[in-house]
Design a protein around this motif. Structure first.
Motif, PDB file in Angstrom:
ATOM      1  N   ARG A 149      92.022  16.856  46.650  1.00 13.16           N
ATOM      2  CA  ARG A 149      91.804  15.446  46.989  1.00 13.16           C
ATOM      3  C   ARG A 149      91.156  15.261  48.358  1.00 13.16           C
ATOM      4  O   ARG A 149      90.343  14.374  48.542  1.00 13.16           O
ATOM      5  CB  ARG A 149      93.135  14.688  46.946  1.00 13.16           C
ATOM      6  N   ARG A 150      91.539  16.068  49.324  1.00  9.65           N
ATOM      7  CA  ARG A 150      91.000  15.920  50.681  1.00  9.65           C
ATOM      8  C   ARG A 150      90.049  17.058  51.032  1.00  9.65           C
ATOM      9  O   ARG A 150      89.843  17.372  52.196  1.00  9.65           O
ATOM     10  CB  ARG A 150      92.147  15.849  51.694  1.00  9.65           C
ATOM     11  N   LYS A 178      95.726   3.070  46.482  1.00  5.86           N
ATOM     12  CA  LYS A 178      96.203   4.146  45.621  1.00  5.86           C
ATOM     13  C   LYS A 178      97.149   3.619  44.547  1.00  5.86           C
ATOM     14  O   LYS A 178      97.013   3.929  43.359  1.00  5.86           O
ATOM     15  CB  LYS A 178      96.889   5.212  46.474  1.00  5.86           C
ATOM     16  N   TRP A 195      87.448   9.983  44.651  1.00  5.71           N
ATOM     17  CA  TRP A 195      88.234  11.146  44.252  1.00  5.71           C
ATOM     18  C   TRP A 195      89.555  11.191  45.021  1.00  5.71           C
ATOM     19  O   TRP A 195      90.619  11.435  44.453  1.00  5.71           O
ATOM     20  CB  TRP A 195      87.414  12.408  44.503  1.00  5.71           C
ATOM     21  N   LYS A 196      89.500  10.916  46.306  1.00  6.36           N
ATOM     22  CA  LYS A 196      90.699  10.983  47.140  1.00  6.36           C
ATOM     23  C   LYS A 196      91.769   9.997  46.665  1.00  6.36           C
ATOM     24  O   LYS A 196      92.960  10.306  46.658  1.00  6.36           O
ATOM     25  CB  LYS A 196      90.333  10.692  48.598  1.00  6.36           C
ATOM     26  N   ILE A 210      94.368   6.844  56.728  1.00  8.98           N
ATOM     27  CA  ILE A 210      93.345   7.732  56.198  1.00  8.98           C
ATOM     28  C   ILE A 210      92.369   8.081  57.306  1.00  8.98           C
ATOM     29  O   ILE A 210      91.856   7.214  57.994  1.00  8.98           O
ATOM     30  CB  ILE A 210      92.584   7.030  55.061  1.00  8.98           C
ATOM     31  N   ARG A 252      83.561  10.884  47.373  1.00  7.94           N
ATOM     32  CA  ARG A 252      84.697  11.567  48.000  1.00  7.94           C
ATOM     33  C   ARG A 252      85.913  10.641  48.088  1.00  7.94           C
ATOM     34  O   ARG A 252      87.048  11.059  47.835  1.00  7.94           O
ATOM     35  CB  ARG A 252      84.310  12.061  49.392  1.00  7.94           C
ATOM     36  N   LEU A 253      85.686   9.380  48.447  1.00 10.29           N
ATOM     37  CA  LEU A 253      86.804   8.447  48.556  1.00 10.29           C
ATOM     38  C   LEU A 253      87.355   8.068  47.182  1.00 10.29           C
ATOM     39  O   LEU A 253      88.570   7.914  47.015  1.00 10.29           O
ATOM     40  CB  LEU A 253      86.368   7.194  49.319  1.00 10.29           C
ATOM     41  N   LYS A 306      86.960  19.166  52.000  1.00  4.44           N
ATOM     42  CA  LYS A 306      85.767  18.884  52.797  1.00  4.44           C
ATOM     43  C   LYS A 306      84.552  19.658  52.309  1.00  4.44           C
ATOM     44  O   LYS A 306      83.443  19.460  52.807  1.00  4.44           O
ATOM     45  CB  LYS A 306      86.027  19.244  54.273  1.00  4.44           C
TER      46      LYS A 306
END
Length: 373
Positions: free
Chosen positions: A331-332, A273, A308-309, A28, A305-306, A334
């Motif tokens: 997911r990623r 994950k 969600w990712k 990651i 953010r993490l 920005k």
């Protein structure tokens, strides 16, 4: 899936149709964490020599094996810029009392990691060779708390200092150490063995450091210093085993990576994950505590953010996950949006030693609930 009874999570009215993202096939990348305003640390008025130290250099100790296990290292803390002035006054007092009684005392865990990074630790954890009953007798106000993993809470100067014992930790340690994967040298000293055994119980290698502030030695048995240098969050044992032992480590991996701007190692990320659904089995109090740690200490935006990712936001904050789905957030992604901007602005005012009350986080999230109700 929503967590029943979680104070700020409920079922979304908009179904989440985005499938869980594919397995992580590469490391990651580092999260672009905004630089927050951090208050200057108030140095306690004791001089550096209050904690008497030996400045002799210490060489690393190599392990036997195939070379995959990390070296056992004893590092001079002064050469690495670790200052004992960052140790809070209550922590100093507890260390000094136990040291004067002839017990070994060390700082352990995340506080050592933060000292190495020249950051202000959120709190300090002490481990000692004294039994917990001996620790309790050493202070006027001290109580033993916890049934499964008992520790001492020492009340001093309007603060609580947590103290654990090597003997208690050893009695709760059930892992088989005969396996070569743990890298125990054949002829190691007893004190090294006791310290190493305790470090193996930590969640991540960067939290597996032990610091003797009197001898000025940082003990690194797990390669934690190298992972700090590489800005990597990696479990001490294989992540599949680690997360099954304690699924809350999944949330701690997210929190640490967000707060420090570290990346999660490839193997650890894969099991974050794959096993993310297991956090739904944590009790409400534990979930609230972990979410508060993520959102209230200056790294809320990066944490969201993490979450969600890695597919955790749907489990912990499904309303907010639905909001991201409605806004076409990948997911990623920005980009920013109203939710992330709210927490980004709050992060600028906070720091690990200057958190906000958890109710403020709930208040920040409430407009989104209202809009989607």
């Amino acid at each position: 899936m929503a967590i029943p009874g979680l104070g700020f999570a409920c079922r979304p009215h908009v179904p989440l149709r985005i499938p869980l993202f594919p397995c992580v096939s590469k490391a990651i990348p580092s999260v672009n964490v905004r630089q927050h305003l951090v208050a200057a640390f108030d140095v306690v008025d004791e001089p550096e020599d209050v904690l008497k130290v030996d400045n002799d250099n210490h060489k690393s100790v190599s392990t036997e094996g195939d070379g995959k296990v990390p070296e056992w290292k004893k590092l001079n803390s002064k050469e690495r810029g670790i200052s004992t002035s960052k140790i809070t006054r209550p922590t100093r007092k507890v260390l000094n009392v136990l040291r004067q009684k002839g017990y070994q005392v060390y700082l352990v865990g995340g506080c050592v990691r933060d000292l190495v990074l020249n950051r202000t630790p959120k709190d300090f954890d002490i481990i000692t060779s004294a039994e917990l009953k001996e620790v309790r007798r050493s202070f006027s106000w001290c109580e033993i708390v916890g049934k499964r993993f008992p520790i001492c809470h020492v009340h001093i100067d309007d603060a609580i200092v947590e103290v654990s014992s090597f003997s208690t930790s050893a009695s709760n340690f059930k892992r088989d150490l005969s396996s070569s994967e743990y890298g125990k040298p054949i002829d190691c000293e007893e004190k090294d063995y006791v310290r190493w055994r305790n470090c193996l119980q930590r969640d991540f290698t960067i939290n597996g450091l032990m610091f003797d502030p009197y001898e000025r030695i940082v003990y690194d048995y797990l390669g934690g210093m190298e992972d700090i240098k590489r800005a990597k969050v990696k479990t001490v044992i294989p992540p599949s085993t680690s997360f099954q032992e304690d699924c809350a480590r999944i949330l701690r991996a997210i929190r640490i990576a967000a707060r420090l701007g570290f990346r999660i190692s490839r193997e650890t990320a894969r099991f974050v994950k794959n096993l993310c659904g297991s956090v739904s089995g944590l009790d409400r109090g534990r979930l609230l505590m972990e979410m508060n740690y993520m959102l209230a200490y200056g790294s809320a935006e990066a944490s969201l953010r993490l979450l969600w990712k890695f597919g955790l936001l749907e489990i912990l904050l499904p309303i907010q996950a639905a909001y991201l789905v409605q806004n076409g957030f990948r997911r990623r992604d920005k980009r920013s949006n109203m939710l992330l901007s709210l927490f980004s602005n709050m992060d600028k005012l906070l720091a690990p030693d200057r958190p906000c009350h958890s109710s403020l986080c709930c208040m920040k999230l409430s407009p989104l609930w209202t809009n989607q109700a």
